[in-house]
Design an enzyme around this catalytic site. Structure first.
Site, PDB file in Angstrom:
ATOM      1  N   ASP A 299       0.844  -1.202   0.000  1.00 44.37           N
ATOM      2  CA  ASP A 299       0.000   0.000   0.000  1.00 44.37           C
ATOM      3  C   ASP A 299       0.881   1.255   0.000  1.00 44.37           C
ATOM      4  O   ASP A 299       0.876   2.010   0.955  1.00 44.37           O
ATOM      5  CB  ASP A 299      -0.974  -0.003   1.191  1.00 44.37           C
ATOM      6  CG  ASP A 299      -0.275   0.004   2.548  1.00 44.37           C
ATOM      7  OD1 ASP A 299       0.898  -0.438   2.619  1.00 44.37           O
ATOM      8  OD2 ASP A 299      -0.876   0.460   3.536  1.00 44.37           O
TER       9      ASP A 299
ATOM     10  N   ASP B  72       6.758   1.196   1.706  1.00 44.36           N
ATOM     11  CA  ASP B  72       6.382   0.260   0.636  1.00 44.36           C
ATOM     12  C   ASP B  72       7.143   0.562  -0.646  1.00 44.36           C
ATOM     13  O   ASP B  72       7.527  -0.354  -1.383  1.00 44.36           O
ATOM     14  CB  ASP B  72       4.880   0.359   0.321  1.00 44.36           C
ATOM     15  CG  ASP B  72       3.992   0.071   1.500  1.00 44.36           C
ATOM     16  OD1 ASP B  72       3.532  -1.071   1.626  1.00 44.36           O
ATOM     17  OD2 ASP B  72       3.758   0.999   2.293  1.00 44.36           O
TER      18      ASP B  72
ATOM     19  N   ASN C  51      -2.296   2.841   3.546  1.00 46.44           N
ATOM     20  CA  ASN C  51      -1.652   4.128   3.770  1.00 46.44           C
ATOM     21  C   ASN C  51      -2.389   5.260   3.057  1.00 46.44           C
ATOM     22  O   ASN C  51      -2.414   6.388   3.526  1.00 46.44           O
ATOM     23  CB  ASN C  51      -0.200   4.084   3.308  1.00 46.44           C
ATOM     24  CG  ASN C  51       0.684   3.308   4.263  1.00 46.44           C
ATOM     25  OD1 ASN C  51       0.470   3.316   5.460  1.00 46.44           O
ATOM     26  ND2 ASN C  51       1.681   2.626   3.728  1.00 46.44           N
TER      27      ASN C  51
ATOM     28  N   THR D  46       2.811  -6.177   2.852  1.00 46.86           N
ATOM     29  CA  THR D  46       3.310  -5.041   3.621  1.00 46.86           C
ATOM     30  C   THR D  46       2.237  -3.984   3.867  1.00 46.86           C
ATOM     31  O   THR D  46       2.559  -2.852   4.242  1.00 46.86           O
ATOM     32  CB  THR D  46       4.524  -4.400   2.912  1.00 46.86           C
ATOM     33  OG1 THR D  46       4.119  -3.898   1.634  1.00 46.86           O
ATOM     34  CG2 THR D  46       5.647  -5.408   2.743  1.00 46.86           C
TER      35      THR D  46
ATOM     36  N   PHE E 234      -0.605  -0.522  12.639  1.00 41.65           N
ATOM     37  CA  PHE E 234      -1.497  -0.002  11.606  1.00 41.65           C
ATOM     38  C   PHE E 234      -2.058  -1.082  10.691  1.00 41.65           C
ATOM     39  O   PHE E 234      -3.276  -1.171  10.489  1.00 41.65           O
ATOM     40  CB  PHE E 234      -0.757   1.056  10.779  1.00 41.65           C
ATOM     41  CG  PHE E 234      -1.553   1.583   9.618  1.00 41.65           C
ATOM     42  CD1 PHE E 234      -2.514   2.562   9.802  1.00 41.65           C
ATOM     43  CD2 PHE E 234      -1.355   1.089   8.326  1.00 41.65           C
ATOM     44  CE1 PHE E 234      -3.270   3.053   8.740  1.00 41.65           C
ATOM     45  CE2 PHE E 234      -2.098   1.568   7.258  1.00 41.65           C
ATOM     46  CZ  PHE E 234      -3.062   2.552   7.463  1.00 41.65           C
ATOM     47  N   ASN E 235      -1.199  -1.894  10.062  1.00 43.92           N
ATOM     48  CA  ASN E 235      -1.676  -2.830   9.042  1.00 43.92           C
ATOM     49  C   ASN E 235      -2.708  -3.804   9.593  1.00 43.92           C
ATOM     50  O   ASN E 235      -3.657  -4.175   8.897  1.00 43.92           O
ATOM     51  CB  ASN E 235      -0.499  -3.624   8.452  1.00 43.92           C
ATOM     52  CG  ASN E 235       0.341  -2.795   7.514  1.00 43.92           C
ATOM     53  OD1 ASN E 235      -0.097  -1.773   6.987  1.00 43.92           O
ATOM     54  ND2 ASN E 235       1.575  -3.234   7.291  1.00 43.92           N
TER      55      ASN E 235
ATOM     56  N   HIS F 140       9.859   0.061   7.744  1.00 42.36           N
ATOM     57  CA  HIS F 140       9.156  -1.172   8.112  1.00 42.36           C
ATOM     58  C   HIS F 140       9.107  -2.204   6.987  1.00 42.36           C
ATOM     59  O   HIS F 140       9.523  -3.357   7.147  1.00 42.36           O
ATOM     60  CB  HIS F 140       7.706  -0.840   8.496  1.00 42.36           C
ATOM     61  CG  HIS F 140       7.548   0.191   9.553  1.00 42.36           C
ATOM     62  ND1 HIS F 140       7.720  -0.073  10.891  1.00 42.36           N
ATOM     63  CD2 HIS F 140       7.204   1.507   9.472  1.00 42.36           C
ATOM     64  CE1 HIS F 140       7.491   1.022  11.599  1.00 42.36           C
ATOM     65  NE2 HIS F 140       7.181   1.994  10.767  1.00 42.36           N
ATOM     66  N   ASP F 141       8.554  -1.809   5.844  1.00 42.61           N
ATOM     67  CA  ASP F 141       8.166  -2.791   4.828  1.00 42.61           C
ATOM     68  C   ASP F 141       9.354  -3.420   4.122  1.00 42.61           C
ATOM     69  O   ASP F 141       9.287  -4.581   3.709  1.00 42.61           O
ATOM     70  CB  ASP F 141       7.220  -2.136   3.823  1.00 42.61           C
ATOM     71  CG  ASP F 141       5.909  -1.710   4.463  1.00 42.61           C
ATOM     72  OD1 ASP F 141       5.587  -2.223   5.558  1.00 42.61           O
ATOM     73  OD2 ASP F 141       5.218  -0.854   3.891  1.00 42.61           O
TER      74      ASP F 141
END
Length: 309
Positions: free
Chosen positions: A10, A15, A39, A124, A165-166, A239-240
């Site tokens: 996203d 990402d 996102n 992700t 979040f995800n 993160h991703d």
């Protein structure tokens, strides 16, 4: 051994970096990119993926847009982190390829069923596309070699006090994925908060002196300001890209098998990944949960791949 990947994402700053890593990493074969609302709206995440591909000269990989809302909840987007575009103030070229004609869920099903030896699915963003594909066509399950997902946490959340979040955006989808019976590696906040783009890391990226390197540095500049002002972080986490790196090289991650359940009904805890680290419930593990990342090797891998553009 070639790692054949599907990337469901996203974009999103991190990402975008994950796409760049997955598309050029040695030994990786990125089969397709699918996007989901998270996102930003799915229209924006799909466009962002196409624009990143245009900048990086990624022309031979199908990009498909997917689910535009969570399975049962109202969509929330992370504009306060990623901006109105999903990529902050990044200046990107217009897309050079069209979106795939299929819906992302149909593309995931098609590619998985066609993969005789299976594919690794890297997720992700919110897990809406993945969960929908599993529910729509359960025959894909034996074709998923492993799901490596960026999401969840053993400790604190970042979207709510309890939830990352995800997972928080679509907990019902996360529940479907974590109970699907296929191997899962959870790369949560406990891991990704170790992958901070420090001043030294950013200097290495600036030293590439390439359009892609400059783009990533710009992303990190925007992201750093957001993470400093909202969370008080000294440097932004990517993160991703961690999930993609772990899919490519599992030895980067120290993980332990745990039972992970998704809180669906808690007034203050909806979306929490409840990780039974000590086996107190007696329920069998359903995921490898990341605890520690080999940070120097992670950055060597990512910056080495960025240098190939």
């Amino acid at each position: 051994m070639t790692q054949r990947l599907l990337l469901d994402c996203d974009p999103g700053h991190d990402d975008a970096i994950a796409i760049l890593l997955a598309a050029h990493a040695p030994g990786a074969q990125l089969e397709a990119i699918t996007t989901v609302a998270g996102n930003q709206t799915v229209a924006m995440t799909a466009r962002n993926a196409l624009q990143v591909c245009a900048l990086a000269g990624i022309h031979a990989i199908s990009v498909a847009a997917g689910m535009d809302r969570p399975l049962v909840r109202e969509l929330q987007v992370a504009e306060r982190i990623h901006g109105a575009s999903g990529l902050g103030d990044a200046d990107l070229p217009e897309p050079q390829i069209a979106l795939a004609p299929q819906h992302a869920v149909d593309l995931l099903i098609e590619r998985l069923l066609a993969a005789k030896h299976g594919l690794t699915l890297v997720a992700t963003g919110p897990l809406t596309n993945v969960a929908t594909a599993i529910r729509r066509e359960p025959r894909i399950l034996p074709h998923i070699r492993r799901i490596v997902l960026m999401g969840g946490a053993i400790g604190l959340g970042n979207w709510t006090p309890a939830a990352e979040f995800n997972i928080a955006i679509d907990p019902e989808a996360a529940h479907i994925v974590f109970t699907c019976g296929q191997p899962i590696t959870m790369v949560g906040l406990d891991v990704t908060h170790q992958a901070l783009a420090t001043a030294n890391v950013r200097e290495r990226i600036r030293a590439l002196h390439t359009p892609v390197g400059d783009f990533v540095e710009g992303l990190l500049d925007y992201y750093a300001e957001r993470y400093a002002s909202i969370y008080g972080f000294p440097a932004p986490p990517v993160h991703d890209a961690c999930a993609v790196a772990v899919a490519l090289d599992p030895t980067l991650l120290h993980a332990e098998p745990m039972r992970v359940d998704i809180e669906l009904r808690g007034e203050f805890t909806a979306g929490r990944t409840v990780c039974d680290r000590y086996g107190v419930t007696g329920r069998p593990p359903n995921a490898e949960v990341g605890l520690e990342l080999d940070v120097p090797r992670f950055w060597d891998l990512l910056i080495g791949v960025l240098a190939t553009y």
